[in-house]
Write an enzyme that holds these catalytic residues in place. Sequence first.
Site, PDB file in Angstrom:
ATOM      1  N   SER A   1       7.414  -0.154  10.547  1.00 57.60           N
ATOM      2  CA  SER A   1       6.070  -0.594  10.892  1.00 57.60           C
ATOM      3  C   SER A   1       6.182  -1.416  12.168  1.00 57.60           C
ATOM      4  CB  SER A   1       5.464  -1.446   9.767  1.00 57.60           C
ATOM      5  OG  SER A   1       5.315  -0.699   8.577  1.00 57.60           O
TER       6      SER A   1
ATOM      7  N   ASN B   1     -11.370  -0.580   7.954  1.00 57.03           N
ATOM      8  CA  ASN B   1     -12.619   0.159   7.728  1.00 57.03           C
ATOM      9  C   ASN B   1     -13.793  -0.810   7.711  1.00 57.03           C
ATOM     10  OD1 ASN B   1     -10.868   2.273   7.401  1.00 57.03           O
ATOM     11  ND2 ASN B   1     -11.177   2.492   5.213  1.00 57.03           N
TER      12      ASN B   1
ATOM     13  N   ALA C   1       0.127   5.429  10.932  1.00 59.09           N
ATOM     14  CA  ALA C   1       0.702   6.676  11.425  1.00 59.09           C
ATOM     15  C   ALA C   1      -0.290   7.828  11.328  1.00 59.09           C
ATOM     16  CB  ALA C   1       1.973   7.012  10.646  1.00 59.09           C
TER      17      ALA C   1
ATOM     18  N   HIS D   1      -4.589   2.365  13.381  1.00 58.24           N
ATOM     19  CA  HIS D   1      -4.329   1.527  12.207  1.00 58.24           C
ATOM     20  C   HIS D   1      -3.092   1.940  11.420  1.00 58.24           C
ATOM     21  CE1 HIS D   1      -5.510   4.751   9.569  1.00 58.24           C
ATOM     22  NE2 HIS D   1      -5.689   3.992   8.516  1.00 58.24           N
TER      23      HIS D   1
ATOM     24  N   ASP E   1     -13.323   2.915   1.340  1.00 63.33           N
ATOM     25  CA  ASP E   1     -12.509   1.714   1.113  1.00 63.33           C
ATOM     26  C   ASP E   1     -12.880   0.683   2.164  1.00 63.33           C
ATOM     27  OD1 ASP E   1     -10.699  -0.084   0.189  1.00 63.33           O
ATOM     28  OD2 ASP E   1      -8.925   1.131   0.543  1.00 63.33           O
TER      29      ASP E   1
ATOM     30  N   HIS F   1      -1.203  -4.055   2.113  1.00 64.70           N
ATOM     31  CA  HIS F   1      -2.190  -3.072   2.580  1.00 64.70           C
ATOM     32  C   HIS F   1      -3.092  -2.699   1.410  1.00 64.70           C
ATOM     33  CE1 HIS F   1      -3.063   1.313   4.010  1.00 64.70           C
ATOM     34  NE2 HIS F   1      -4.039   0.495   4.333  1.00 64.70           N
TER      35      HIS F   1
END
Length: 481
Positions: free
Chosen positions: A385, A334, A406, A404, A101, A240
Amino acid sequence: MAVSSSTFELIQLDETLWEIPMTARADMRVPARVFADRELLDAITGDRSLDQLQNVATLPGIVDAALAMPDIHQGYGFPVGGVAATELPDGVVSPGGVGYDINCGVRLLALPLSEEELGTRREPFVHELSRAIPAGAGKHGALRAAGADLDDVLREGPRALIDRGLGTEHDVEHTESGGRMPGADPNAVSERARLRGASQLGTLGSGNHFIELQRVERIYDRTAATAFGLREGQITVLIHSGSRGLGHQVCTDYVRTMDAVRARYGIELPDRQLACAPASSSEGQAYLAAMAAAANFGFANRHAMAHAVREAAAHVLGRDVAQEIRQVYDVAHNIAKVERHGERDLCVHRKGATRAFPAGSLEIPVAYRAVGQPVFIPGSMGTSSFVLAGQPGSMERAFGTTCHGAGRSLSRTAARKRISGNELRRQLEAQGIVVRCPTNKGLAEEAPFAYKDVERVVAVVEQAGLARRVAQLRPLGVVKG
């Protein structure tokens, strides 16, 4: 203090840093280090992520150490939460060090409303978000980009969408790298990848992708929060997602390419999933060009979804509210970037890790330069968050990087065995969290208990000097992919 495993020994360097020395294996070129506390370390050693980190430490050209953030978990080749910098020109680039991703990342939008002002419109707004933004595996959107239009997106990122009436210059200016990775070449992206991406702009995707409606629960650093435009009680939306099928295909294509040529460059690897090539090679250059194009697509995808958030807000909350929705920042997870660190030009792989540049960096928007780069650490639907700001320690210890999220502690299969999607939906709604998800299976896979304790993860990166807390965000509603 040392912690033993069947395959390695971890030596504690300080309160938050542990090391597997390079003497642990004959093929390691640098040590492997992980930021964690004792409890997180117990969770981390439950999978193969630290074995994978040792494998990363064998890559040609790697410098200083193979690093892992406290949210580390097992991934493809590289662990998720892994960081590796290779020295240019001949250090390698590895698609597995970026992941499938490409430019999965997060974008935070601040609304001109408090939770009280939102009132009973919360559920209709979450519903409208789920209607306006396609979510789920293989979903397509109304915004198509093919041929020359797709080339423009791959080269320019979100700027290619502004002329089509989507988003603003302010959005682009408050996006990492201005939403545009240099060196992107659409010709390096396969036709298969282009076909997969042509109808996916403005779509959420599946897995751990989400859009979350939140309330600013607590401010830790008022100076930074003011600079970021955040206040207690304010409503925010966190997006996200990433480059969807296009980025996945780019990774697939170049893993195959590099696996086929590594013998030509004399590269021996402990795991074929680490397939790589010198960054200076034709294969390395082609991957960097295709990866940059996919990253630009990822920035553009979140940009298009932010536009859809504004449209949903106009429909439910009013056009005047929508016009005042402001982008705080957008950061990539990423990605591999060519950066100058000290006297070295490095290719910094961040897989499930994000930049956390400190105050003064010219990479940060001018409005934030005095306080540091915004960093967003999402929780897991039912948990908070966090907004953080980069600290000098990130440059000194981790190539300007922090965690980035948990980080998973249970596989998707294990999560589904513990709870059904229907039961999880009931639990979340009992907490006052509005839930929209196309499948119960997908919802169960992302249950909050399947992730590490985000507050503990954030405490570690703060104690390590990588980033500091600015604000805590509490979920009010979530749209899951």
